[in-house]
Design a protein around this motif. Structure first.
Motif, mmCIF file in Angstrom:
data_model
loop_
_atom_site.group_PDB
_atom_site.id
_atom_site.type_symbol
_atom_site.label_atom_id
_atom_site.label_comp_id
_atom_site.label_asym_id
_atom_site.label_seq_id
_atom_site.Cartn_x
_atom_site.Cartn_y
_atom_site.Cartn_z
ATOM 1 N N UNK A 6 15.193 17.507 2.053
ATOM 2 C CA UNK A 6 15.901 16.257 1.732
ATOM 3 C C UNK A 6 15.353 15.644 0.454
ATOM 4 N N UNK A 7 14.040 15.787 0.242
ATOM 5 C CA UNK A 7 13.410 15.213 -0.958
ATOM 6 C C UNK A 7 13.518 16.129 -2.171
ATOM 7 N N UNK A 8 14.036 17.364 -1.970
ATOM 8 C CA UNK A 8 14.133 18.304 -3.071
ATOM 9 C C UNK A 8 12.820 19.008 -3.376
ATOM 10 N N UNK A 9 11.829 18.853 -2.490
ATOM 11 C CA UNK A 9 10.556 19.581 -2.680
ATOM 12 C C UNK A 9 10.768 21.068 -2.470
ATOM 13 N N UNK A 10 11.673 21.403 -1.581
ATOM 14 C CA UNK A 10 12.071 22.802 -1.407
ATOM 15 C C UNK A 10 13.581 22.870 -1.599
ATOM 16 N N UNK A 11 14.066 24.065 -1.982
ATOM 17 C CA UNK A 11 15.498 24.238 -2.196
ATOM 18 C C UNK A 11 16.243 24.131 -0.873
ATOM 19 N N UNK A 12 17.446 23.587 -0.933
ATOM 20 C CA UNK A 12 18.257 23.516 0.277
ATOM 21 C C UNK A 12 18.540 24.924 0.787
ATOM 22 N N UNK B 253 21.660 16.438 4.148
ATOM 23 C CA UNK B 253 20.266 16.234 4.560
ATOM 24 C C UNK B 253 19.895 14.772 4.779
ATOM 25 N N UNK B 254 20.380 13.896 3.922
ATOM 26 C CA UNK B 254 20.006 12.485 4.078
ATOM 27 C C UNK B 254 20.471 11.927 5.412
ATOM 28 N N UNK B 255 21.712 12.248 5.775
ATOM 29 C CA UNK B 255 22.266 11.757 7.035
ATOM 30 C C UNK B 255 21.500 12.301 8.231
ATOM 31 N N UNK B 256 21.130 13.578 8.142
ATOM 32 C CA UNK B 256 20.380 14.203 9.234
ATOM 33 C C UNK B 256 18.999 13.568 9.349
#
Ligand code: HEC
Length: 143
Positions: free
Chosen positions: A50-56, A123-126
């Motif tokens: 969600x934070x973009x630290x890892x790829x979706x 991701x944000x909603x989850x």
């Protein structure tokens, strides 16, 4: 003779099995904390994405949610025994409000089961719906 040997072997296996069971179930505080660590591990996978630290990664996010849902389903079992020790961060209220506690575990199971993560924008909603389920229980029942 063969029958007796077989019987003894069977009994030995059964005894070893029940010993292993007793061993892993001997410490209820540790057991429930392990369950929470599993749930926390799944949450970290989701929040890093969600934070973009890892790829979706839809498959990885879905797998994390499935692991969390399964662990959430075991919360009523692993918390069933009222137990406290110096490491515990569980409030005694859990066992005096058992029905409410279980409903909060069920809410986490529902949130993780219903979440769908087909694209990064999900991701944000989850994070919001799953995070709310963690927060509702921790606020009431975790020190
Ligand atoms: C039904 C209640 C409930 C729900 C839902 C819940 N927790 Fe917990 N959690 C607890 C309690 C109670 C403790 C303290 C357990 C103890 O120390 O004995 C805890 C402890 C933890 C811990 C610390 C484990 C340790 O190392 O000792 C983590 C991490 C954690 N929870 C993460 C989460 C996350 C992430 C979620 C949501 C995805 C979540 N929990 C949902 C009740 C809940």
């Amino acid at each position: 003779m063969k029958t007796i040997t077989t019987l003894l072997a069977t009994a030995a296996v059964a005894a070893a099995g029940s010993f292993a069971y007793a061993e892993s179930h001997a410490d209820p505080v540790k057991m429930r904390q392990e369950t929470m660590k599993t749930i926390g591990g799944g949450m970290k996978v989701l929040s890093d994405m969600a934070k973009g630290k890892t790829d979706f990664d839809s498959a990885a996010a879905t797998a994390a949610l499935a692991t969390m849902a399964e662990a959430a389903g075991t919360i009523p079992t692993v918390f069933e025994t009222e137990a406290q020790d110096a490491e515990s961060e569980a409030k005694d209220d859990i066992w005096s409000n058992w029905g409410d506690f279980v409903s909060k575990a069920e809410a986490l199971k529902a949130a993780t089961t219903e979440a769908s993560v087909s694209e990064a924008g999900d991701m944000q909603g989850v994070m919001g719906s799953v995070g709310a389920a963690c927060g509702a229980c921790h606020k009431a029942y975790k020190i």
